[in-house]
Design a protein around this motif. Structure first.
Motif: not given
Length: 466
Positions: A208-217, A248-254
């Motif tokens: 959910a946080l990934t889709f909300l673009e709250r990547h660091q969270d 893993s995309h979340c980490w990349h985006a952050a």
């Protein structure tokens, strides 16, 4: 017929429980696909719900096995015996006594079961799923909203029901409502559920946080989960913590891809291999290869090693039920590797190998169509729109594409110079199969669609519903 994940959501049990029931012979799927995937029918779903009810009443799996085939008289006797035993327990078991009395009433008098909120919500989701095959998806949104209303007493307050939370998570995914998905997962985690339910909610929170673009969270939550897994769970379960590519995309985006890779190396070195975790081990390697793939020059040797290890896992057991699925992902990985290393001849060879693999697969046409749709998406994302169009055309011969497939097909067609009328036709088909909010997100994220001179007309076509 329902796949394992769908059957789990509709019946209120976990995927792991379904695999366990199959292994011990308590409930085996009524069918398997040509690719040997488990498939469950409506009778299986009803039996799973009975198993869930009996478990809630305190019966063991061995006792449930007997109840599923017992006569009405024997079931009634078993219910009475169980009730008498529960009545001697502590006061906190009063809810179980009430549930058993309800079962006894139904078995003895032929009455109907009182309304079950979870089953009512499961029925609404099943109706949504069936009707959306032939009707416009946006027109069915009210069914999902009603299902969430039915579940609300089970997903709020101080005693949230784990099965209801799992179904609500799936509904929020269908609605692309990631803000409420994140809120649901946080509230459930605040109640300190058992490990399996807590791990499920934690990873869904990262999604959910990934889709909300709250990547660091998302990174912070995921890192804490991975560290908890390595500290407190057996090594056979470690692969479960990192296998999802959206994480893993979340980490990349952050800006923390290297940190993900470093943590992957530590976790990967400690994973204990078993037949039971083969699928998650394979997916972990595939996720790592994709995470490294956007910087192929830096990680070329690592990706080659990971690809070889994927092949080794495929070779562990010729009777592995997910073998063909793994081989398909392996062929996709080889295509991606060739594209990223900038080898046109290698791409041609990898795509030809992919198609040859599909030609020899004795799969239903629909699954072949999905595979070609995936190939089309790979070609589109790697800026090869003509190849993407060819793959989507081939997929369309075997499959009614979903909304994402039609949107990608339209984008590839636009990039390859197709007539605007054809592009708008494909976008209209995508809009019929997508929620409006998701259609907007796809348009805004698609560089080809969003930069077109007539982007307003294209957006209107995408938002069109039948």
């Amino acid at each position: 017929m329902y796949k394992v994940s769908e059957a789990a959501a509709l019946s209120g049990v976990t995927v792991r429980a379904l695999h366990h029931y199959d292994a011990i012979g308590l409930l085996q799927p009524s069918a398997r696909s040509d690719a040997d995937y488990r498939l469950y029918g409506n009778d299986d779903i009803a039996a799973l719900r009975r198993i869930r009810r009996y478990q809630a009443l305190g019966f063991s799996l061995d006792e449930i096995r007997e109840l599923l085939t017992a006569s009405a008289k024997d079931r009634l006797a078993a219910m009475r015996n169980q009730r008498d035993a529960v009545r001697h327990r502590a006061a906190e078991t009063a809810a179980i006594v009430h549930a058993i009395n309800r079962e006894i009433t139904m078995e003895n008098g032929g009455g109907t079961q009182p309304p079950d909120r979870l089953e009512r919500a499961q029925g609404l989701v099943s109706e949504y799923r069936e009707r959306s095959r032939t009707e416009s998806v946006p027109q069915q949104s009210a069914l999902l909203a009603e299902a969430l209303d039915v579940l609300r007493p089970l997903t709020t307050g101080a005693a949230m029901d784990a099965a209801a939370v799992r179904l609500a998570v799936w509904i929020h995914h269908l609605r692309h409502d990631y803000a409420n998905l994140a809120d649901l997962c946080r509230r459930f985690l605040d109640q300190e559920p058992d490990w399996e339910d807590g791990a499920f909610a934690t990873l869904e929170l990262v999604n959910a946080l990934t889709f909300l673009e709250r990547h660091q969270d998302g990174v912070d939550v995921h890192r804490a989960h991975i560290e908890a897994v390595m500290a407190h769970r057996p090594p056979t379960e470690w692969a479960d913590a990192m296998w999802n590519s959206s994480h893993s995309h979340c980490w990349h985006a952050a800006g923390q891809r290297e940190a993900w890779v470093d943590l992957f190396r530590v976790l990967d070195a400690g994973v204990e291999a078993t037949a039971e975790n083969r699928q998650n081990r394979y997916e972990l390697l595939h996720t790592a290869a994709m995470a490294m793939g956007s910087d192929y020059e830096t990680y070329a040797t690592d990706i080659e090693t990971l690809t070889e290890r994927m092949a080794a896992i495929i070779g562990e057991d010729p009777d592995w039920s997910e073998r063909l699925w793994a081989e398909l992902r392996f062929e996709q990985q080889k295509v991606g590797n060739a594209v990223r290393c900038g080898d046109p001849e290698g791409v041609t060879q990898a795509v030809d190998a992919y198609r040859t693999f599909l030609d020899r697969c004795d799969w239903p046409r629909k699954q072949i169509g999905i595979a070609y749709s995936n190939l089309g998406a790979i070609m589109l994302w790697e800026n090869r729109p003509e190849d993407a169009v060819g793959s989507f055309v081939r997929a369309q011969q075997d499959l009614e594409l979903d909304g994402y497939g039609y949107a990608w097909f339209a984008s590839a067609s636009l990039a390859s110079g197709a007539p605007r009328e054809r592009v708008r036709e494909l976008l209209a088909e995508a809009g019929r199969r997508l929620e409006s909010a998701d259609a907007m997100r796809i348009f805004n994220e698609d560089a080809v669609l969003s930069s077109a001179a007539d982007k307003d007309d294209l957006l209107n076509a995408l938002l069109q519903t039948a």
